[in-house]
Design a protein around this motif. Structure first.
Motif: not given
Length: 360
Positions: A334-350
């Motif tokens: 998951l993309v965990r580096s975006v502070p304003y998205i703490t739930k339902q984070q996007p899937e990391a692909t790159a």
């Protein structure tokens, strides 16, 4: 001389909102499934555009092939999403269509160095969520010659629903309009002041140079452990002799001291072994694959494109450690580096080529 040629080449790629768009020969290769994303005219406008004469796009994306990966089928398999036209013209064509008639002579010139445009979607228990991320440096000029940096834009927009696959185009249009609004908010007031500026050629040269790094240009990857993203970019691991082990709880790297004692390697960014690259993410091992001027997580590439074979084997280190690498190759991150998205984070692909974090 090389710099001059690079600047001239980039200038030829740039299109102006008033320019004639070249014909693009669409890719007819249908050997692998993919989604094609087109942009039409949407309901976005801004009365301040009458103070703007031109909006130019300098495409400096690291991924010149795709916009990201989206879901298909009941199993939500990830497939490539590609722009309907060449990445060189995809956004400029849209901007011409969306905003071109609102521009007026004698106004400001906007220049957008687009570093990344990614879309993504993920299914959760009760809904789906679509994402669009845009990274761009925005510049403004009073004369189209001298430009001032006004914003380093990096924003993700999201859309919830039960069917978001068909709405990625709207997400892209929305995030582009946010870039326009930011450019006007920050840029127009500066035109009435004395501001430091750079010639357009210097801006282009600087943006193109950011795409150059040894890890992309060197013929061989250096074996070892990268303690930072800077070491990875430089293809210079600071620890060149290392070992790995896997316990029930975690994977770990270590070196040996003069007495042959294990010395743990903590907080490593990643490592290279047997000419394969891996990022360490939350104690997981993420295999990376070079693609364009960046890196994709290996599992998202078709077998014919994939160089990293760890997804099929568990013997890179051998035994349970090799199994840990194989497990990491098939895991969803998951993309965990975006502070304003703490739930339902996007899937990391790159790999985010600016920060070294995982991205859409």
């Amino acid at each position: 001389m090389k710099t001059v040629l690079a600047i001239l080449s980039a200038a030829l790629l740039m299109q102006t909102a008033a320019a004639q768009d070249p014909v693009y020969d669409k890719n007819t290769d249908t050997s692998s499934p993919r989604k094609t994303v087109s942009l039409k005219k949407y309901g976005y406008n801004d009365p301040r555009l009458e103070k703007v004469t031109a909006i130019e796009v300098l495409p400096v994306q690291w991924d010149t092939t795709r916009l990201g990966f989206v879901q298909v089928g009941l199993a939500n398999k990830k497939i490539e999403a590609r722009p309907a036209t060449s990445h060189r013209h995809f956004l400029q064509d849209y901007i011409n269509n969306q905003y071109g008639t609102q521009l007026k002579p004698g106004g400001a010139h906007l220049l957008w160095a687009v570093k990344d445009l990614r879309i993504n979607e993920k299914t959760f228990a009760m809904n789906e969520r679509g994402y669009a991320r845009l990274k761009a440096d925005a510049y403004i000029s009073a004369d189209g010659q001298q430009y001032t940096l006004i914003a380093a834009f990096d924003t993700i927009v999201m859309r919830n629903g039960m069917e978001v696959t068909s709405r990625h185009d709207e997400n892209i249009a929305r995030v582009i309009h946010l870039l326009l609004k930011t450019s006007l908010d920050e840029g127009l007031p500066l035109l009435e002041t004395t501001i430091a500026s750079l010639p357009k050629e210097a801006v282009i040269s600087s943006q193109l140079s950011a795409l150059r790094m040894p890890i992309l240009e060197d013929q061989f990857y250096m074996e070892g452990v990268y303690m930072s993203y800077e070491e990875f970019k430089a293809n210079k691991p600071s620890i060149t002799a290392f070992h790995a082990e896997k316990t029930k709880k975690e994977f770990s790297l270590y070196t040996l001291d003069d007495q042959n004692n294990k010395v743990p390697i903590n907080n490593a960014w990643g490592f290279c072994t047997k000419a394969e690259l891996y990022k360490i993410d939350n104690n997981n091992i993420v295999p990376l694959e070079k693609s364009g001027n960046g890196f994709i997580i290996s599992k998202y590439l078709e077998d014919a494109q994939r160089r990293n074979k760890a997804i099929f084997m568990n013997a890179v280190f051998g035994g349970v450690t090799g199994a840990a690498i194989a497990a990491g190759a098939t895991q969803v991150y998951l993309v965990r580096s975006v502070p304003y998205i703490t739930k339902q984070q996007p899937e990391a692909t790159a790999l985010d080529m600016l920060t070294g974090e995982l991205t859409l």
